[in-house]
Design a protein around this motif. Structure first.
Motif, PDB file in Angstrom:
ATOM      1  N   GLY A 205     -10.064 -11.581   9.518  1.00 50.68           N
ATOM      2  CA  GLY A 205      -9.790 -10.166   9.320  1.00 50.68           C
ATOM      3  C   GLY A 205     -10.480  -9.288  10.348  1.00 50.68           C
ATOM      4  O   GLY A 205     -11.290  -9.757  11.157  1.00 50.68           O
ATOM      5  N   PRO A 206     -10.215  -7.992  10.309  1.00 52.88           N
ATOM      6  CA  PRO A 206     -10.775  -7.088  11.326  1.00 52.88           C
ATOM      7  C   PRO A 206     -12.290  -6.934  11.237  1.00 52.88           C
ATOM      8  O   PRO A 206     -12.949  -6.778  12.263  1.00 52.88           O
ATOM      9  N   VAL A 207     -12.840  -6.969  10.036  1.00 49.73           N
ATOM     10  CA  VAL A 207     -14.282  -6.759   9.900  1.00 49.73           C
ATOM     11  C   VAL A 207     -15.056  -7.927  10.492  1.00 49.73           C
ATOM     12  O   VAL A 207     -15.969  -7.751  11.321  1.00 49.73           O
ATOM     13  N   VAL A 208     -14.706  -9.146  10.095  1.00 48.90           N
ATOM     14  CA  VAL A 208     -15.412 -10.333  10.603  1.00 48.90           C
ATOM     15  C   VAL A 208     -15.186 -10.501  12.095  1.00 48.90           C
ATOM     16  O   VAL A 208     -16.123 -10.842  12.851  1.00 48.90           O
ATOM     17  N   SER A 209     -13.970 -10.243  12.565  1.00 45.98           N
ATOM     18  CA  SER A 209     -13.690 -10.377  14.000  1.00 45.98           C
ATOM     19  C   SER A 209     -14.521  -9.393  14.812  1.00 45.98           C
ATOM     20  O   SER A 209     -15.065  -9.745  15.869  1.00 45.98           O
ATOM     21  N   THR A 210     -14.652  -8.161  14.318  1.00 42.27           N
ATOM     22  CA  THR A 210     -15.451  -7.160  15.029  1.00 42.27           C
ATOM     23  C   THR A 210     -16.927  -7.533  15.043  1.00 42.27           C
ATOM     24  O   THR A 210     -17.599  -7.419  16.079  1.00 42.27           O
ATOM     25  N   LEU A 211     -17.435  -8.005  13.921  1.00 43.62           N
ATOM     26  CA  LEU A 211     -18.848  -8.386  13.863  1.00 43.62           C
ATOM     27  C   LEU A 211     -19.141  -9.583  14.766  1.00 43.62           C
ATOM     28  O   LEU A 211     -20.200  -9.645  15.410  1.00 43.62           O
ATOM     29  N   LYS A 212     -18.200 -10.517  14.834  1.00 39.47           N
ATOM     30  CA  LYS A 212     -18.403 -11.659  15.741  1.00 39.47           C
ATOM     31  C   LYS A 212     -18.300 -11.230  17.198  1.00 39.47           C
ATOM     32  O   LYS A 212     -19.038 -11.742  18.060  1.00 39.47           O
ATOM     33  N   PHE A 213     -17.418 -10.295  17.486  1.00 41.32           N
ATOM     34  CA  PHE A 213     -17.282  -9.810  18.862  1.00 41.32           C
ATOM     35  C   PHE A 213     -18.556  -9.103  19.317  1.00 41.32           C
ATOM     36  O   PHE A 213     -18.951  -9.191  20.481  1.00 41.32           O
ATOM     37  N   LEU A 214     -19.196  -8.386  18.380  1.00 42.14           N
ATOM     38  CA  LEU A 214     -20.443  -7.686  18.696  1.00 42.14           C
ATOM     39  C   LEU A 214     -21.659  -8.590  18.571  1.00 42.14           C
ATOM     40  O   LEU A 214     -22.787  -8.117  18.738  1.00 42.14           O
ATOM     41  N   HIS A 215     -21.449  -9.860  18.248  1.00 43.49           N
ATOM     42  CA  HIS A 215     -22.517 -10.852  18.096  1.00 43.49           C
ATOM     43  C   HIS A 215     -23.499 -10.465  16.988  1.00 43.49           C
ATOM     44  O   HIS A 215     -24.682 -10.824  17.036  1.00 43.49           O
ATOM     45  N   VAL A 216     -22.996  -9.733  15.991  1.00 41.77           N
ATOM     46  CA  VAL A 216     -23.803  -9.424  14.821  1.00 41.77           C
ATOM     47  C   VAL A 216     -23.751 -10.571  13.824  1.00 41.77           C
ATOM     48  O   VAL A 216     -24.720 -10.819  13.096  1.00 41.77           O
ATOM     49  N   MET A 217     -22.650 -11.296  13.819  1.00 41.57           N
ATOM     50  CA  MET A 217     -22.453 -12.421  12.905  1.00 41.57           C
ATOM     51  C   MET A 217     -22.222 -13.679  13.719  1.00 41.57           C
ATOM     52  O   MET A 217     -21.523 -13.644  14.743  1.00 41.57           O
ATOM     53  N   PRO A 218     -22.781 -14.814  13.307  1.00 45.40           N
ATOM     54  CA  PRO A 218     -22.540 -16.069  14.030  1.00 45.40           C
ATOM     55  C   PRO A 218     -21.077 -16.491  13.945  1.00 45.40           C
ATOM     56  O   PRO A 218     -20.322 -16.022  13.085  1.00 45.40           O
ATOM     57  N   GLU A 219     -20.675 -17.402  14.809  1.00 47.68           N
ATOM     58  CA  GLU A 219     -19.280 -17.814  14.873  1.00 47.68           C
ATOM     59  C   GLU A 219     -18.810 -18.483  13.585  1.00 47.68           C
ATOM     60  O   GLU A 219     -17.646 -18.402  13.224  1.00 47.68           O
ATOM     61  N   ASN A 220     -19.706 -19.160  12.897  1.00 46.61           N
ATOM     62  CA  ASN A 220     -19.325 -19.826  11.643  1.00 46.61           C
ATOM     63  C   ASN A 220     -19.640 -18.976  10.410  1.00 46.61           C
ATOM     64  O   ASN A 220     -19.573 -19.450   9.285  1.00 46.61           O
ATOM     65  N   GLY A 221     -19.987 -17.708  10.624  1.00 44.36           N
ATOM     66  CA  GLY A 221     -20.319 -16.834   9.500  1.00 44.36           C
ATOM     67  C   GLY A 221     -19.073 -16.324   8.793  1.00 44.36           C
ATOM     68  O   GLY A 221     -17.969 -16.303   9.345  1.00 44.36           O
ATOM     69  N   ARG A 222     -19.265 -15.877   7.561  1.00 43.36           N
ATOM     70  CA  ARG A 222     -18.167 -15.329   6.772  1.00 43.36           C
ATOM     71  C   ARG A 222     -18.710 -14.327   5.761  1.00 43.36           C
ATOM     72  O   ARG A 222     -19.908 -14.325   5.440  1.00 43.36           O
ATOM     73  N   ILE A 223     -17.821 -13.463   5.264  1.00 34.13           N
ATOM     74  CA  ILE A 223     -18.205 -12.454   4.289  1.00 34.13           C
ATOM     75  C   ILE A 223     -17.641 -12.770   2.918  1.00 34.13           C
ATOM     76  O   ILE A 223     -18.303 -12.556   1.905  1.00 34.13           O
ATOM     77  N   THR A 224     -16.403 -13.259   2.869  1.00 35.99           N
ATOM     78  CA  THR A 224     -15.821 -13.611   1.577  1.00 35.99           C
ATOM     79  C   THR A 224     -16.610 -14.743   0.929  1.00 35.99           C
ATOM     80  O   THR A 224     -17.256 -15.548   1.604  1.00 35.99           O
ATOM     81  N   GLU A 225     -16.551 -14.768  -0.396  1.00 32.25           N
ATOM     82  CA  GLU A 225     -17.290 -15.741  -1.217  1.00 32.25           C
ATOM     83  C   GLU A 225     -18.790 -15.559  -1.071  1.00 32.25           C
ATOM     84  O   GLU A 225     -19.560 -16.510  -1.199  1.00 32.25           O
ATOM     85  N   THR A 226     -19.213 -14.335  -0.785  1.00 36.25           N
ATOM     86  CA  THR A 226     -20.635 -14.002  -0.731  1.00 36.25           C
ATOM     87  C   THR A 226     -20.886 -12.771  -1.604  1.00 36.25           C
ATOM     88  O   THR A 226     -19.954 -12.077  -2.024  1.00 36.25           O
ATOM     89  N   ALA A 227     -22.161 -12.521  -1.837  1.00 35.16           N
ATOM     90  CA  ALA A 227     -22.526 -11.345  -2.629  1.00 35.16           C
ATOM     91  C   ALA A 227     -22.137 -10.051  -1.927  1.00 35.16           C
ATOM     92  O   ALA A 227     -21.825  -9.050  -2.580  1.00 35.16           O
ATOM     93  N   ILE A 228     -22.119 -10.063  -0.592  1.00 32.09           N
ATOM     94  CA  ILE A 228     -21.759  -8.853   0.155  1.00 32.09           C
ATOM     95  C   ILE A 228     -20.331  -8.434  -0.167  1.00 32.09           C
ATOM     96  O   ILE A 228     -20.036  -7.254  -0.364  1.00 32.09           O
ATOM     97  N   ALA A 229     -19.417  -9.394  -0.224  1.00 28.86           N
ATOM     98  CA  ALA A 229     -18.016  -9.082  -0.520  1.00 28.86           C
ATOM     99  C   ALA A 229     -17.865  -8.525  -1.928  1.00 28.86           C
ATOM    100  O   ALA A 229     -17.115  -7.563  -2.155  1.00 28.86           O
ATOM    101  N   VAL A 230     -18.563  -9.109  -2.889  1.00 25.99           N
ATOM    102  CA  VAL A 230     -18.463  -8.640  -4.272  1.00 25.99           C
ATOM    103  C   VAL A 230     -19.039  -7.238  -4.397  1.00 25.99           C
ATOM    104  O   VAL A 230     -18.454  -6.365  -5.062  1.00 25.99           O
ATOM    105  N   VAL A 231     -20.172  -6.984  -3.774  1.00 27.97           N
ATOM    106  CA  VAL A 231     -20.780  -5.658  -3.819  1.00 27.97           C
ATOM    107  C   VAL A 231     -19.865  -4.627  -3.153  1.00 27.97           C
ATOM    108  O   VAL A 231     -19.696  -3.510  -3.661  1.00 27.97           O
TER     109      VAL A 231
END
Length: 283
Positions: free
Chosen positions: A69-95
């Motif tokens: 999705g756009p959020v994860v792709s943008t965060l990976k492009f900015l090197h804020v999130m590692p390449e194998n990182g994800r947001i879904t199925e985490t507490a961040i997504a539920v919050v």
């Protein structure tokens, strides 16, 4: 099961007490005091999501926060999130899902409280040489606290028993909530009806206790205001405005002094009208 449910309670509390307030209060404040002719448009934007199904809104967030999705792709492009990182199925997504779905329940009560606030009392803070933050902390925020408390309660009640967000955006391991625990005991655990019933009753009792405390607090506040007279704070503001105006004139600031005195007269006139109305009602 109890440990899994209890482990996610802090995220729920964070959602309703921090994110809901930090996002909802500035929006309600802008709608009440800064929106002008755009107030109705902003109100429609706040209410518009309710015209869409709750489940569809949550599924949309699942697509937005997906790995491609756009959020994860943008965060990976900015090197804020590692390449194998994800947001879904985490507490961040539920919050995030809970905050978005229940944010209007926080915004609307705060907006109602701010809209009823007397702008003359808020402006008197500036006449008393208080900066914007001091005026907000000592005048605006206390007057809007009934709306903040009501919004927190209205947000907590549906979020406490929410099932959809944790099921679609979370994980079965780390983001279990009370609603998911009840569902599991009812449909996935053989003979789990007693535990599911106990969890349901406990959730209902906690919500009922919070609502009762809120109602008792509102009743006590209204009784105290009726007994003491809510014109006393306004009268104090009027007297302070008079004193501030005379002091400003003495120091050479004639325009600011006359402005402060004018505000004091306006506030005291309002106090007098309230007193006359109450006297007539008492007769």
């Amino acid at each position: 099961m109890a440990l899994k449910i209890r482990s996610f309670v802090p995220q729920l509390i964070t959602t309703i007490s921090i994110f809901g307030f930090l996002l909802g209060y500035p929006l309600a404040y802008a709608m009440a005091f800064k929106a002008g002719k755009w107030r109705n448009v902003m109100m429609i934007c706040v209410i518009a999501p309710f015209f869409t199904s709750f489940i569809l809104r949550t599924i949309a967030w699942r697509q937005i926060l997906a790995d491609e999705g756009p959020v994860v792709s943008t965060l990976k492009f900015l090197h804020v999130m590692p390449e194998n990182g994800r947001i879904t199925e985490t507490a961040i997504a539920v919050v995030a899902g809970l905050t978005y779905n229940f944010l209007p329940f926080m915004v609307l009560p705060i907006y109602a409280s701010l809209e009823r606030a007397d702008p003359k009392i808020i402006e008197a803070g500036g006449d008393l040489y208080a900066n914007g933050f001091t005026t907000f902390r000592t005048v605006t925020l206390p007057m809007s606290m009934p709306g903040v408390l009501a919004g927190t309660l209205l947000t907590f009640i549906p979020a406490a028993g929410d099932y959809v967000n944790a099921e679609l955006l979370g994980s079965d391991i780390s983001t279990k909530m009370v609603g998911n625990g009840i569902e599991s005991q009812f449909f996935k655990v053989l003979g789990g009806y007693p535990i599911a019933a106990a969890l349901s009753f406990t959730l209902m009792a906690v919500i009922l206790a919070l609502v009762l405390c809120h109602c008792l607090g509102c009743s006590e506040r209204e009784a105290r205001c009726h007994h003491d007279g809510d014109q006393a704070p306004a009268a104090d503001v009027g007297e302070l405005a008079f004193g501030s105006g005379h002091q400003a004139i003495a120091c050479g600031s004639r325009v600011a002094g006359l402005h402060a005195i004018h505000r004091g007269i306006a506030v005291q006139q309002q106090v007098a009208v309230v007193a006359v109305r109450r006297g007539g009602a008492g007769v």
